[in-house]
Write a protein that holds these residues in place. Structure first.
Motif, PDB file in Angstrom:
ATOM      1  N   SER A  57      53.443 172.906  84.976  1.00  0.00           N
ATOM      2  CA  SER A  57      54.443 172.290  85.475  1.00  0.00           C
ATOM      3  C   SER A  57      54.367 171.233  86.350  1.00  0.00           C
ATOM      4  O   SER A  57      55.156 170.087  86.688  1.00  0.00           O
ATOM      5  CB  SER A  57      55.339 173.434  86.299  1.00  0.00           C
ATOM      6  OG  SER A  57      55.847 174.450  85.285  1.00  0.00           O
ATOM      7  N   GLY A  60      54.276 167.309  85.230  1.00  0.00           N
ATOM      8  CA  GLY A  60      55.643 166.779  85.111  1.00  0.00           C
ATOM      9  C   GLY A  60      56.468 167.639  84.364  1.00  0.00           C
ATOM     10  O   GLY A  60      55.977 168.128  83.360  1.00  0.00           O
ATOM     11  N   SER A  61      57.740 167.573  84.346  1.00  0.00           N
ATOM     12  CA  SER A  61      58.761 168.292  83.650  1.00  0.00           C
ATOM     13  C   SER A  61      59.123 167.399  82.158  1.00  0.00           C
ATOM     14  O   SER A  61      59.046 166.187  82.356  1.00  0.00           O
ATOM     15  CB  SER A  61      59.860 168.330  84.281  1.00  0.00           C
ATOM     16  OG  SER A  61      60.560 167.106  84.711  1.00  0.00           O
ATOM     17  N   ASN A  62      59.266 168.047  81.445  1.00  0.00           N
ATOM     18  CA  ASN A  62      59.751 167.350  80.004  1.00  0.00           C
ATOM     19  C   ASN A  62      58.792 166.348  79.501  1.00  0.00           C
ATOM     20  O   ASN A  62      59.068 165.597  79.012  1.00  0.00           O
ATOM     21  CB  ASN A  62      61.142 166.747  80.030  1.00  0.00           C
ATOM     22  CG  ASN A  62      62.226 167.743  80.658  1.00  0.00           C
ATOM     23  OD1 ASN A  62      62.210 168.951  80.249  1.00  0.00           O
ATOM     24  ND2 ASN A  62      63.112 167.334  81.209  1.00  0.00           N
ATOM     25  N   GLU A 135      57.906 158.126  87.771  1.00  0.00           N
ATOM     26  CA  GLU A 135      58.843 158.995  87.034  1.00  0.00           C
ATOM     27  C   GLU A 135      58.399 159.953  86.008  1.00  0.00           C
ATOM     28  O   GLU A 135      59.126 161.121  85.644  1.00  0.00           O
ATOM     29  CB  GLU A 135      60.166 158.067  86.363  1.00  0.00           C
ATOM     30  CG  GLU A 135      61.205 158.696  85.552  1.00  0.00           C
ATOM     31  CD  GLU A 135      62.346 157.869  85.038  1.00  0.00           C
ATOM     32  OE1 GLU A 135      63.261 158.406  84.573  1.00  0.00           O
ATOM     33  OE2 GLU A 135      62.133 156.554  85.196  1.00  0.00           O
ATOM     34  N   ARG A 137      55.480 161.445  85.871  1.00  0.00           N
ATOM     35  CA  ARG A 137      54.680 162.357  86.274  1.00  0.00           C
ATOM     36  C   ARG A 137      55.522 163.154  87.599  1.00  0.00           C
ATOM     37  O   ARG A 137      54.935 164.021  88.213  1.00  0.00           O
ATOM     38  CB  ARG A 137      53.545 161.886  86.713  1.00  0.00           C
ATOM     39  CG  ARG A 137      52.584 161.524  85.823  1.00  0.00           C
ATOM     40  CD  ARG A 137      52.029 162.646  84.897  1.00  0.00           C
ATOM     41  NE  ARG A 137      51.431 163.502  85.611  1.00  0.00           N
ATOM     42  CZ  ARG A 137      50.239 163.827  86.051  1.00  0.00           C
ATOM     43  NH1 ARG A 137      49.213 162.792  85.571  1.00  0.00           N
ATOM     44  NH2 ARG A 137      49.891 164.719  86.610  1.00  0.00           N
ATOM     45  N   ASP A 138      56.842 162.773  87.848  1.00  0.00           N
ATOM     46  CA  ASP A 138      57.635 163.467  88.741  1.00  0.00           C
ATOM     47  C   ASP A 138      56.835 163.136  90.169  1.00  0.00           C
ATOM     48  O   ASP A 138      56.643 164.202  90.998  1.00  0.00           O
ATOM     49  CB  ASP A 138      57.723 164.845  88.536  1.00  0.00           C
ATOM     50  CG  ASP A 138      58.532 165.126  87.294  1.00  0.00           C
ATOM     51  OD1 ASP A 138      59.382 163.995  87.125  1.00  0.00           O
ATOM     52  OD2 ASP A 138      58.715 166.346  86.653  1.00  0.00           O
ATOM     53  N   THR A 140      56.442 161.148  94.018  1.00  0.00           N
ATOM     54  CA  THR A 140      57.504 160.441  95.150  1.00  0.00           C
ATOM     55  C   THR A 140      56.411 159.645  95.875  1.00  0.00           C
ATOM     56  O   THR A 140      55.023 159.937  95.847  1.00  0.00           O
ATOM     57  CB  THR A 140      58.122 161.388  95.937  1.00  0.00           C
ATOM     58  OG1 THR A 140      57.190 162.298  96.426  1.00  0.00           O
ATOM     59  CG2 THR A 140      59.233 162.169  94.890  1.00  0.00           C
ATOM     60  N   LYS A 196      51.258 166.776  96.645  1.00  0.00           N
ATOM     61  CA  LYS A 196      51.319 167.722  95.805  1.00  0.00           C
ATOM     62  C   LYS A 196      50.422 168.846  95.780  1.00  0.00           C
ATOM     63  O   LYS A 196      50.590 169.788  95.173  1.00  0.00           O
ATOM     64  CB  LYS A 196      51.263 167.071  94.149  1.00  0.00           C
ATOM     65  CG  LYS A 196      52.259 165.894  93.680  1.00  0.00           C
ATOM     66  CD  LYS A 196      52.081 165.883  92.301  1.00  0.00           C
ATOM     67  CE  LYS A 196      53.064 167.101  91.455  1.00  0.00           C
ATOM     68  NZ  LYS A 196      53.025 166.716  90.008  1.00  0.00           N
ATOM     69  N   LYS A 236      58.051 160.929  79.056  1.00  0.00           N
ATOM     70  CA  LYS A 236      59.125 161.862  79.642  1.00  0.00           C
ATOM     71  C   LYS A 236      60.334 162.067  78.733  1.00  0.00           C
ATOM     72  O   LYS A 236      61.090 160.950  78.718  1.00  0.00           O
ATOM     73  CB  LYS A 236      59.307 161.705  81.071  1.00  0.00           C
ATOM     74  CG  LYS A 236      60.293 162.882  81.761  1.00  0.00           C
ATOM     75  CD  LYS A 236      60.235 162.600  83.227  1.00  0.00           C
ATOM     76  CE  LYS A 236      61.277 163.482  83.909  1.00  0.00           C
ATOM     77  NZ  LYS A 236      61.711 163.163  85.480  1.00  0.00           N
TER      78      LYS A 236
END
Length: 413
Positions: A57, A60-62, A135, A137-138, A140, A196, A236
């Motif tokens: 998870s 990254g998501s999706n 975006e 890899r989610d 910030t 992270k 993604k």
């Protein structure tokens, strides 16, 4: 004379257990070990599943990860390193234009390099990316900014640092606007990523530097790859439901881009993190069940021990049983007492084993930095199973005690 009351039966059973504390403790030992082992194995298995879930998870998501493969020779042998067609900028553009369900498409290349700044130095990963990487890899940006497409087109040497790199080079100081040198080339720090932390496998996810893709290819990696090559493309999907469709579309687009004919092997691979996660959970779940089943053998061994001791107790207390039955105790009273004794021994052993198992699982989690997890059903199932062991393995000794003839029992020495 009427039979014994339930309170008297319980009192007789408790008195028999308390009268021989050492023997009672040793009798319960097998159940203690069995329950503790089952609880610890279940906790370890669930912790492993949680660790894998967190690690995947964290990517990254999706997310769908596209990487190159080496082609096979005529004999079916994989080609040597570097012999395969790399993914390229053209592949990235094709995916962006043709795959409708892609929310972000981010190519990347990675190299290791020594970074220096203000007399300090640190060896870290230099990742060449596009702005869409955040975006995909989610990720910030905690301070400063992410470089944009204009920075990339102009070939500016700008960098966004992970928190670990900042700490190693400047400590608590603000790095925005400062300069670092990577292989002799000066880079301006324009941003710092949000933390992270460590992945579940111990890898520091904050130990990296992001820089424009073209800059890293030309300044850091150089001739080791082609001028337009990328090592990984992160895609993604707009939603988890679209993952399968997006992955199929990526496969079709890249096969067309690479001119792969029907029946020929792909020179790339796409990995859907959702499917990887599902497969990992299934494998770890099966392994957990296997470990718990092996540990449950200890419960069976403990049950055999209870049966042996209860049979010995029946022999030792033959005259007592005969006297009680002569005074009016019914066969079912004797049956209930001995069954209650075996269940009590097993249940007490289960409670002790449960405590040891919880402490052991927590200790393993603390020592190995392992997630502590225990399913909600583990405690009631462990106690119920330990009671069942006592009931099943105590049934025959209890039946044998109840079947004794009072006159023959009183004659026993």
């Amino acid at each position: 004379m009427s039979g014994a009351s339930p309170a008297e039966i319980v009192r007789f059973a408790a008195g028999a257990i308390i009268a021989h504390p050492l023997r009672s403790g040793l009798t319960s030992l097998g159940v203690v070990i069995g329950v503790a082992a089952v609880v610890m194995m279940t906790s370890i298995g669930l912790g492993a599943q949680k660790r894998v879930t967190d690690t995947i998870s964290g990517l990254g998501s999706n997310l769908i990860i596209v990487t190159p493969l080496q082609p096979r020779t005529a004999g079916g042998v994989m080609g040597g390193a570097g012999s395969g067609q790399s993914l390229s900028d053209a592949d990235t553009v094709a995916i962006q234009r043709q795959v409708q369900g892609a929310a972000a498409v981010a190519p990347s290349v990675t190299g290791m390099a020594q970074v220096t700044a203000d007399g300090a130095n640190w060896n870290t990963s230099i990742v060449g990316v596009t702005p869409e990487y955040l975006e995909a890899r989610d990720l910030t940006v905690a301070s400063g900014r992410m470089f944009d497409d204009r920075d990339a087109r102009q070939g500016r040497k700008v960098a966004v640092l992970g928190p670990t790199v900042v700490t190693q080079l400047w400590g608590e100081a603000d790095p925005i606007g400062k300069r670092i040198r990577i292989r002799g080339a000066p880079f301006e720090v324009v941003g710092v990523l949000g933390s992270k932390g460590q992945s579940s496998f111990g890898r520091d996810q904050d130990d990296l530097i992001l820089a424009p893709l073209e800059t890293v290819r030309s300044r850091i990696i150089g001739r080791r790859i082609k001028a337009d090559s990328v090592q990984t493309i992160y895609v993604k999907a707009v939603s988890e439901e679209e993952l399968g469709t997006v992955q199929e579309e990526i496969d079709a687009v890249l096969r067309a881009e690479h001119k792969i004919q029907p029946g020929e092997d792909d020179d790339f691979q796409t990995q859907n993190l959702a499917s990887i996660l599902e497969a990992s959970r299934a494998a770890i779940g099966a392994f957990t069940v296997l470990l718990a089943a092996i540990a449950a053998v200890s419960l069976v061994v403990g049950g055999v021990g209870i049966m042996n001791i209860m049979l010995v107790a029946v022999t030792e207390r033959t005259r007592e049983i005969g006297l009680r039955m002569a005074l009016g105790a019914r066969r079912r009273d004797v049956l209930t007492q001995f069954a209650l004794e075996s269940v009590a021994l097993s249940l007490v052993g289960g409670l002790i084993g449960l405590g040891i198992g919880l402490l052991g699982a927590a200790g393993i989690a603390a020592i190995g930095n392992w997630p502590f997890a225990l399913p909600v059903w583990a405690i009631p199932v462990a106690l119920s199973f330990s009671s069942l062991v006592g009931l099943v393995f105590g049934a025959y000794p209890a039946w044998r005690a109840a079947r004794l003839d009072p006159i023959e029992a009183l004659r026993r020495e």
